[in-house]
Scaffold this active site. Structure first.
Site, short mmCIF file in Angstrom:
data_model
loop_
_atom_site.label_atom_id
_atom_site.label_comp_id
_atom_site.label_asym_id
_atom_site.label_seq_id
_atom_site.Cartn_x
_atom_site.Cartn_y
_atom_site.Cartn_z
CB CYS A 105 -0.94 -0.05 1.20
SG CYS A 105 -2.35 1.07 1.10
CB SER A 106 0.55 4.52 1.70
OG SER A 106 0.36 4.11 3.03
#
Length: 323
Positions: A105-106
């Site tokens: 993800c981030s």
């Protein structure tokens, strides 16, 4: 086989599933395949961290004591937006020594902040791809795949994509049988192809503002087997082909041809997953015409054939027929 070590970087306000998902996969591989990974979690100072969901995780050690792992895993979460500068410095200095670097993800924002993604192709959660591209222009951001590998660095999309990526690594390390055993134990698909789109064709494209164009979008979705040439779609919208193509791209962010490709691919995927229809029947129902045309579309978009896709995702994986 020599034990592979996995170091998971943890920090405040990270997303817990970005850690627990891959860790469960790696742990399961050791339990079910007989060749365990050496898994450790580490925070900056070795202190407990609080995840975005409120769970508190007690790491095994401080990053300064962690040593060099075979695989370094960096999760995502709100904590990646304003990271501790010391974490970025640690990644910049130490991450390059790992044989594999993985972000979920981030977590890609942390790798990018440390300069590790400069000149590389990468992805992250679809909602952050624009932000990653703007703040780190040296990174070639691809918003579509669920994970992207460039050299020894692999970046993945949102939450569950971390599980897909971990299963891929387990399959590479221990073979398909072990990865399949882990997937069955966790009741998930063995793995989605890495360049499978993060979201559907309808979500990937914006909804047109003008009613005729919105109606055309809906008609495409409902009739993937129809003549979906620009000329035919333009006639349906009451516009000239040139005007239609320009307006469609302006209002949806994609070309009519690309939108049609996505809709047909998505429809074919659903039929392969949910029905026992043969590839020939599905290719006609989705507007490909022939199994070979559908196969080329799957290989181009997903790097896998329709038969292999069905084998991975259909619950019973029926024997293919080209009726």
């Amino acid at each position: 086989m020599t034990q592979r070590s996995v170091l998971v970087v943890v920090f405040d306000d990270m997303q817990s599933l970005d850690v627990t998902g891959p860790v469960e996969v790696f742990t399961g591989a050791g339990r079910l395949g007989g060749d365990p990974y050496g898994i450790r979690t580490a925070s900056l100072d070795g202190a407990p961290v609080r995840t975005s969901s409120g769970l508190t995780l007690v790491p095994d050690c401080a990053l300064t004591e962690a040593g060099t792992p075979h695989t370094l895993l960096v999760p995502g979460g709100n904590g990646t937006r304003r990271p501790d500068p010391r974490l970025i410095d640690w990644l910049r200095e130490h991450a390059r020594h790992a044989e594999r670097i993985v972000s979920v993800c981030s977590g890609a924002l942390l790798l990018a902040g440390a300069g590790l993604l400069d000149g590389r192709r990468a992805t992250t959660h679809w909602s952050l791809c624009g932000h990653l591209a703007r703040t780190h222009p040296a990174v070639d951001v691809d918003p579509e795949p669920i994970f992207v590998r460039d050299g020894n660095i692999t970046t993945s999309a949102g939450v569950t994509a971390g599980i897909d990526l971990a299963l891929t690594l387990v399959e590479e390390d221990h073979g398909r049988d072990t990865a399949l055993a882990v997937a069955r134990h966790l009741v998930v698909f063995l793995r989605r192809p890495g360049n499978q789109a993060q979201f559907s064709a309808q979500l990937a494209a914006q909804t047109a503002r003008r009613e005729p164009l919105r109606q055309v979008q809906q008609w495409i979705t409902e009739h993937p087997d129809a003549d979906l040439s620009v000329e035919n779609l333009a006639d349906r919208a009451g516009l000239s082909p040139r005007h239609f193509a320009r307006a469609f791209r302006s209002e949806t962010g994609t070309t009519p041809g690309r939108y049609v490709e996505r809709v047909r691919l998505e429809h074919a995927r659903r039929l392969l997953e949910d029905t026992s229809d043969g590839v020939g029947q599905i290719s006609r129902a989705c507007g490909y015409g022939t199994p070979e045309a559908m196969r080329r579309a799957f290989v181009k978009a997903l790097d896998t054939s329709p038969a292999e896709y069905r084998r991975r995702f259909h619950p019973y994986s029926p024997r293919e027929t080209a009726r």
